[in-house]
Scaffold this motif. Sequence first.
Motif, mmCIF file in Angstrom:
data_model
loop_
_atom_site.group_PDB
_atom_site.id
_atom_site.type_symbol
_atom_site.label_atom_id
_atom_site.label_comp_id
_atom_site.label_asym_id
_atom_site.label_seq_id
_atom_site.Cartn_x
_atom_site.Cartn_y
_atom_site.Cartn_z
ATOM 1 N N THR A 52 0.856 -1.178 0.000
ATOM 2 C CA THR A 52 0.000 0.000 0.000
ATOM 3 C C THR A 52 0.895 1.231 0.000
ATOM 4 O OG1 THR A 52 -1.708 -1.163 1.246
ATOM 5 C CG2 THR A 52 -1.823 1.240 1.233
ATOM 6 N N LEU A 53 0.542 2.220 -0.810
ATOM 7 C CA LEU A 53 1.250 3.492 -0.848
ATOM 8 C C LEU A 53 0.328 4.537 -0.238
ATOM 9 C CD1 LEU A 53 3.757 5.081 -1.777
ATOM 10 C CD2 LEU A 53 2.584 5.436 -3.960
ATOM 11 N N TRP A 68 3.941 15.163 -7.856
ATOM 12 C CA TRP A 68 3.451 13.820 -8.134
ATOM 13 C C TRP A 68 4.431 12.780 -7.603
ATOM 14 C CZ3 TRP A 68 7.030 11.319 -11.115
ATOM 15 C CH2 TRP A 68 7.830 12.098 -11.954
ATOM 16 N N VAL A 69 3.993 11.528 -7.636
ATOM 17 C CA VAL A 69 4.849 10.407 -7.250
ATOM 18 C C VAL A 69 4.596 9.260 -8.229
ATOM 19 C CG1 VAL A 69 3.200 9.421 -5.595
ATOM 20 C CG2 VAL A 69 5.646 8.960 -5.325
ATOM 21 N N ALA A 70 5.653 8.536 -8.563
ATOM 22 C CA ALA A 70 5.552 7.376 -9.447
ATOM 23 C C ALA A 70 6.326 6.226 -8.817
ATOM 24 C CB ALA A 70 6.111 7.694 -10.828
ATOM 25 N N ALA A 71 5.816 5.005 -9.006
ATOM 26 C CA ALA A 71 6.473 3.809 -8.475
ATOM 27 C C ALA A 71 6.728 2.834 -9.624
ATOM 28 C CB ALA A 71 5.604 3.150 -7.414
ATOM 29 N N LYS A 81 1.366 5.954 -10.755
ATOM 30 C CA LYS A 81 1.759 7.354 -10.928
ATOM 31 C C LYS A 81 0.511 8.186 -10.635
ATOM 32 C CE LYS A 81 4.072 10.759 -13.734
ATOM 33 N NZ LYS A 81 4.764 11.056 -14.985
ATOM 34 N N ASN A 82 0.654 9.135 -9.706
ATOM 35 C CA ASN A 82 -0.497 9.927 -9.307
ATOM 36 C C ASN A 82 -0.039 11.149 -8.532
ATOM 37 O OD1 ASN A 82 -3.205 10.618 -8.955
ATOM 38 N ND2 ASN A 82 -3.805 8.547 -8.383
ATOM 39 N N PHE A 83 -0.991 11.977 -8.169
ATOM 40 C CA PHE A 83 -0.753 13.143 -7.336
ATOM 41 C C PHE A 83 -1.807 13.153 -6.246
ATOM 42 C CE2 PHE A 83 -2.917 14.011 -11.259
ATOM 43 C CZ PHE A 83 -4.090 14.632 -10.873
#
Length: 97
Positions: A52-53, A68-71, A81-83
């Motif tokens: 879980t992020l 934003w962040v991407a994994a 990838k989301n904000f």
Amino acid sequence: MKIIKKCSSYANEESFKILSGSTILKSSPSFTNNEQRTLEYCLTASTNSQYTLRLIDSYGDSWSSGAWVAAYGLYGNAVFKNFLTDATGGVHPLPLL
């Protein structure tokens, strides 16, 4: 796994946690304004490689525009990838298969 975090303004309010069930495996470092940082982690194995992020804004007004962040998984595949648009945070599934 690899995480890329892009920040714009108020970066000190932005953070994330990676969880396995209710156990926190990794917490993000502090970020600075107008930064893009790449972080690499080796995670403890979880059931079916499901994590879980949790995206967090400590001030409670969501992440700044442009943040934003991407994994990415083991083979460089993008898995998230989301904000953050919710005021205080968001929880997202993070499958690393």
